[in-house]
Design an enzyme around this catalytic site. Structure first.
Site, mmCIF file in Angstrom:
data_model
loop_
_atom_site.group_PDB
_atom_site.id
_atom_site.type_symbol
_atom_site.label_atom_id
_atom_site.label_comp_id
_atom_site.label_asym_id
_atom_site.label_seq_id
_atom_site.Cartn_x
_atom_site.Cartn_y
_atom_site.Cartn_z
ATOM 1 N N LEU A 102 0.868 -1.254 -0.104
ATOM 2 C CA LEU A 102 0.102 0.066 -0.074
ATOM 3 C C LEU A 102 0.913 1.240 -0.087
ATOM 4 C CD1 LEU A 102 -2.682 -0.789 2.580
ATOM 5 C CD2 LEU A 102 -3.186 -0.540 0.129
ATOM 6 N N ASP A 103 0.529 2.401 -0.933
ATOM 7 C CA ASP A 103 1.605 3.403 -0.975
ATOM 8 C C ASP A 103 1.592 3.997 0.295
ATOM 9 O OD1 ASP A 103 -0.439 5.708 -0.983
ATOM 10 O OD2 ASP A 103 -1.072 4.789 -2.906
ATOM 11 N N LYS A 104 2.665 5.052 0.719
ATOM 12 C CA LYS A 104 2.688 5.627 2.074
ATOM 13 C C LYS A 104 1.220 6.447 2.384
ATOM 14 C CE LYS A 104 6.586 7.579 4.308
ATOM 15 N NZ LYS A 104 7.870 8.203 3.947
ATOM 16 N N SER A 106 -1.690 5.800 1.705
ATOM 17 C CA SER A 106 -2.884 4.891 2.118
ATOM 18 C C SER A 106 -2.875 3.877 3.393
ATOM 19 C CB SER A 106 -2.898 3.802 0.724
ATOM 20 O OG SER A 106 -3.074 4.558 -0.481
#
Length: 229
Positions: A102-104, A106
């Site tokens: 999950l990107d930072k 999210s």
């Protein structure tokens, strides 16, 4: 283990990293087999001396699986020198890594394991594993947005796969994906003229995130055979 195993697969079974990441380590020249640089075609046994970044590989370990409720601001890359890395939230007894990312910016459900085969099975698009997200955007939504998102959006020189999209509120929608391109939902929404202001993964396959059982920042052990279907 009595038959030789391909090196990348063996490293994943030893809990070093996923097979894909193991191939990158071999490409980077940081893996040795019996005193020489490793090759992708190498097949090994537990009796072989294998080093990764100069550290000996201890052999095949007990497989483990965890659910983690990732908060915003945490990076899913395994980097002990980065104070925002997810590694600082994981048990230290075994080398673990996230299944996908999950990107930072999210938050939500992420799986943590040392099982390279499971990582491959849940990550690879050919297995069509569903991942469900609840997404909040910066302005009111309509059914035209849902239709566009569901039928496919051009990003990263390709058209996204058809997916399920439904409205949850005036500015929030639910999307179920079976692929995982880099920052896919954010790019899809941007193409449609919207900016994502909150993105939460709430389900992976049959595993649903329950914040009452697994609050933000918490980790929970799971049965390693949970996804054996």
């Amino acid at each position: 283990m009595t038959e030789p195993m391909r090196l990348a697969k063996y490293l994943s079974h030893c809990g070093i990293c996923s097979r894909k990441q193991a191939s990158r380590l071999i490409d980077a020249g940081v893996v040795e087999v019996n005193g020489r640089p490793a090759n992708h075609i190498d097949h090994v046994l537990p009796s072989d001396v294998i080093l990764v970044n100069g550290e000996p590989v201890k052999g095949i370990c007990e497989k483990q699986l965890f659910a983690f409720h990732k908060p915003i601001g945490m990076d899913c890359k395994i980097n002990a020198n980065d104070p925002t890395s997810i590694i600082h939230a994981l048990p230290s007894e075994t080398r673990l890594y996230p299944i996908g990312r999950l990107d930072k910016d999210s938050r939500g459900l992420i799986l943590i394991t040392n099982d390279g085969d499971l990582c491959h099975r849940l990550n690879h698009p050919e297995h069509h594993v569903e991942k469900e997200y609840h997404v909040t955007v910066d302005k009111p939504l309509d059914m035209d947005f849902c239709h566009k998102m569901a039928t496919g959006i051009p990003i990263d020189n390709q058209i996204t796969w058809p997916c399920e999209v439904s409205l949850l509120s005036e500015t929030q929608f639910c999307i179920v994906l079976k692929q995982g391109l880099n920052r896919q939902i954010r790019k899809m929404a941007k193409y449609c003229g919207y900016r994502v202001i909150d993105l939460q993964r709430v389900r992976i396959d049959s595993l649903q995130l329950d914040p009452l059982i697994l609050p933000e920042g918490a980790i929970q052990p799971l049965n390693i055979h949970l996804f054996d279907h």
